[in-house]
Design an enzyme around this catalytic site. Sequence first.
Site, mmCIF file in Angstrom:
data_model
loop_
_atom_site.group_PDB
_atom_site.id
_atom_site.type_symbol
_atom_site.label_atom_id
_atom_site.label_comp_id
_atom_site.label_asym_id
_atom_site.label_seq_id
_atom_site.Cartn_x
_atom_site.Cartn_y
_atom_site.Cartn_z
ATOM 1 N N TYR A 1 1.601 -0.317 14.854
ATOM 2 C CA TYR A 1 0.711 -0.424 13.709
ATOM 3 C C TYR A 1 0.967 0.681 12.694
ATOM 4 O O TYR A 1 0.982 1.845 13.027
ATOM 5 C CB TYR A 1 -0.756 -0.341 14.158
ATOM 6 C CG TYR A 1 -1.695 -0.322 12.971
ATOM 7 C CD1 TYR A 1 -1.957 -1.489 12.285
ATOM 8 C CD2 TYR A 1 -2.271 0.861 12.520
ATOM 9 C CE1 TYR A 1 -2.780 -1.484 11.178
ATOM 10 C CE2 TYR A 1 -3.099 0.885 11.421
ATOM 11 C CZ TYR A 1 -3.344 -0.302 10.749
ATOM 12 O OH TYR A 1 -4.157 -0.290 9.656
ATOM 13 N N ASP B 1 -7.933 -7.348 0.502
ATOM 14 C CA ASP B 1 -7.740 -6.024 1.111
ATOM 15 C C ASP B 1 -8.554 -5.924 2.399
ATOM 16 O O ASP B 1 -9.640 -6.484 2.506
ATOM 17 C CB ASP B 1 -8.150 -4.904 0.142
ATOM 18 C CG ASP B 1 -7.731 -3.519 0.669
ATOM 19 O OD1 ASP B 1 -6.708 -3.445 1.383
ATOM 20 O OD2 ASP B 1 -8.428 -2.530 0.378
ATOM 21 N N LYS B 2 -7.987 -5.203 3.377
ATOM 22 C CA LYS B 2 -8.583 -4.969 4.693
ATOM 23 C C LYS B 2 -8.707 -6.250 5.514
ATOM 24 O O LYS B 2 -9.695 -6.475 6.208
ATOM 25 C CB LYS B 2 -9.959 -4.289 4.561
ATOM 26 C CG LYS B 2 -9.924 -2.952 3.816
ATOM 27 C CD LYS B 2 -9.208 -1.847 4.582
ATOM 28 C CE LYS B 2 -9.287 -0.502 3.892
ATOM 29 N NZ LYS B 2 -8.203 -0.291 2.892
ATOM 30 N N ASP C 1 -14.958 1.181 5.648
ATOM 31 C CA ASP C 1 -13.689 0.714 5.055
ATOM 32 C C ASP C 1 -13.735 -0.781 4.737
ATOM 33 O O ASP C 1 -12.727 -1.491 4.887
ATOM 34 C CB ASP C 1 -12.493 1.018 5.979
ATOM 35 C CG ASP C 1 -12.158 2.497 6.057
ATOM 36 O OD1 ASP C 1 -12.836 3.315 5.394
ATOM 37 O OD2 ASP C 1 -11.209 2.848 6.798
ATOM 38 N N ASP D 1 0.888 -1.170 0.000
ATOM 39 C CA ASP D 1 0.000 0.000 0.000
ATOM 40 C C ASP D 1 0.919 1.212 0.000
ATOM 41 O O ASP D 1 1.627 1.470 0.979
ATOM 42 C CB ASP D 1 -0.882 -0.041 1.254
ATOM 43 C CG ASP D 1 -1.796 1.164 1.347
ATOM 44 O OD1 ASP D 1 -1.605 2.129 0.584
ATOM 45 O OD2 ASP D 1 -2.695 1.144 2.211
ATOM 46 N N TYR E 1 -3.524 9.425 0.089
ATOM 47 C CA TYR E 1 -3.584 9.065 1.494
ATOM 48 C C TYR E 1 -2.632 7.887 1.764
ATOM 49 O O TYR E 1 -2.605 6.912 1.010
ATOM 50 C CB TYR E 1 -5.020 8.718 1.919
ATOM 51 C CG TYR E 1 -5.138 8.846 3.413
ATOM 52 C CD1 TYR E 1 -5.072 10.096 4.017
ATOM 53 C CD2 TYR E 1 -5.226 7.722 4.216
ATOM 54 C CE1 TYR E 1 -5.108 10.232 5.388
ATOM 55 C CE2 TYR E 1 -5.262 7.848 5.588
ATOM 56 C CZ TYR E 1 -5.209 9.114 6.173
ATOM 57 O OH TYR E 1 -5.223 9.244 7.525
ATOM 58 N N LYS F 1 -2.385 -2.377 7.551
ATOM 59 C CA LYS F 1 -2.789 -3.774 7.635
ATOM 60 C C LYS F 1 -1.989 -4.592 6.620
ATOM 61 O O LYS F 1 -1.689 -4.118 5.536
ATOM 62 C CB LYS F 1 -4.287 -3.837 7.306
ATOM 63 C CG LYS F 1 -4.962 -5.081 7.799
ATOM 64 C CD LYS F 1 -5.116 -5.071 9.284
ATOM 65 C CE LYS F 1 -5.492 -6.467 9.729
ATOM 66 N NZ LYS F 1 -5.152 -6.697 11.110
HETATM 67 C C1 F6R Z 1 -7.632 -0.750 7.712
HETATM 68 C C2 F6R Z 1 -7.456 0.559 7.077
HETATM 69 C C3 F6R Z 1 -8.421 1.631 7.385
HETATM 70 C C4 F6R Z 1 -7.799 2.644 8.363
HETATM 71 C C5 F6R Z 1 -8.820 3.717 8.779
HETATM 72 C C6 F6R Z 1 -8.220 4.776 9.680
HETATM 73 O O1 F6R Z 1 -6.664 -1.647 7.284
HETATM 74 O O2 F6R Z 1 -6.541 0.776 6.334
HETATM 75 O O3 F6R Z 1 -9.614 1.112 7.894
HETATM 76 O O4 F6R Z 1 -7.307 1.995 9.492
HETATM 77 O O5 F6R Z 1 -9.326 4.361 7.625
HETATM 78 O O6 F6R Z 1 -7.102 5.324 9.054
HETATM 79 P P1 F6R Z 1 -6.282 6.580 9.637
HETATM 80 O O7 F6R Z 1 -5.843 6.206 11.016
HETATM 81 O O8 F6R Z 1 -5.147 6.703 8.672
HETATM 82 O O9 F6R Z 1 -7.225 7.747 9.619
HETATM 83 MG MG MG Z 2 -3.947 2.384 3.050
HETATM 84 MG MG MG Z 3 -5.023 -2.431 1.910
#
Ligand code: F6R
Ligand code: MG
Ligand code: MG
Length: 365
Positions: free
Chosen positions: A228, A131-132, A286, A11, A90, A231
């Site tokens: 962290y 993904d996720k 997400d 990513d 992002y 993912k």
């Molecule tokens: C899970 C993932 C998203 C982010 C969530 C918060 O693997 O990538 O669910 O964890 O969007 O992201 P931040 O902390 O970057 O705002």
């Molecule tokens: Mg990402």
């Molecule tokens: Mg991903």
Amino acid sequence: MKTTISVIKADIGSVAGHGLAHPALLKKCEEMLGTAKEEGLLEDFYVTNCGDDTELIMTHRQGEENEEIHQLAFNSFMEATKIARELKLYGAGQDLLSDTFSGNIKGMGPGCAEMEFKERPSDPVVVFCMDKTEPGAFNMPLFKMFADPFNTAGLVIDPSLHNGYTFEIFDVLESKKVELSCPAEMYDALALLGSIGRYVIKRVTRNDDGEIAAAVSTDRLNLMAGKYIGKDDPVAIVRSQSGFPAAGEVVEPFTFPHLVGGWMRGSHNGPIMPVGQNQAYPVRFDGPPRVMALGFQIADCKLVGPNDMFDDPAFDLTREESSRIASYMRRHGPFEPHRLPADEMEYTSLPGVMEKLETRFKDMD
Ligand code: F6R
Ligand code: MG
Ligand code: MG
């Protein structure tokens, strides 16, 4: 002469939020891999994305864990990251833990699944990208493909599959591994594989001759970084037909949208949804977590295809079931089992809450 397939993913930035890898990143990776093909390092490649992850699917003659191949993947991600930064995507470069390559991409952030084999007269291969979610999300489907006769009829009725397969299982917390042969050691295998956050299938081999059947990326980004940072969405390579499960038996386990860890903030259980590449865009909370399946024929180290295997109305019911389960799980809000147990969450405010409340906790009578 042997053929190697390397699938390396990271990513390196997406739109909007942790959504979709930008086409400019894929284009940059295609340019880099195209040059490597012209120079003879690669035989062929296909660049794609599953949600916010950019996936490099490469065929070559250099074998597994080859420094030049890993460096090529790393450099491609680095160059694409420059564009991601310009576009203020992002999470630009989020999976690259270092900006200098040190010989092997493992431990540097990107996920990697590789296998080397002597091509059969015709060699169908399926590349799965998720993904996720986390690598353990492949445990159940791979177990079903290679050890469950209710999924894979060939285990019972095809002599070339009948002696079963061996699973190489990693303990990702203790960095240990064990090989268990199925069907003989099936219950031992299941005792481990049910713990999807800890024990993950790394490879599957055929018992008859040790031939490689499947390989999974098992890189736990969150543990490697010590905190962290993203993912570790996994990829897998599975060979099929003539001594392996048929292509239809390879995708059949995904008709069950099983619950996997990941989803929002890597801290929730949710149903995995099999989708065509154009739906590999996890939006709702997400998610829910996605899996896509690209089918190739390997021909003299070239990639013929892909066919987008879950872009099939036969998976519509699964997608609908997955959406219903997603709604049901969401209604639990911050409660388990939707929210992961405290020690498996990727984000947690619990230590801070406990510290704040420390003096207010009293002994119970
Ligand atoms: C899970 C993932 C998203 C982010 C969530 C918060 O693997 O990538 O669910 O964890 O969007 O992201 P931040 O902390 O970057 O705002
Ligand atoms: Mg990402
Ligand atoms: Mg991903």
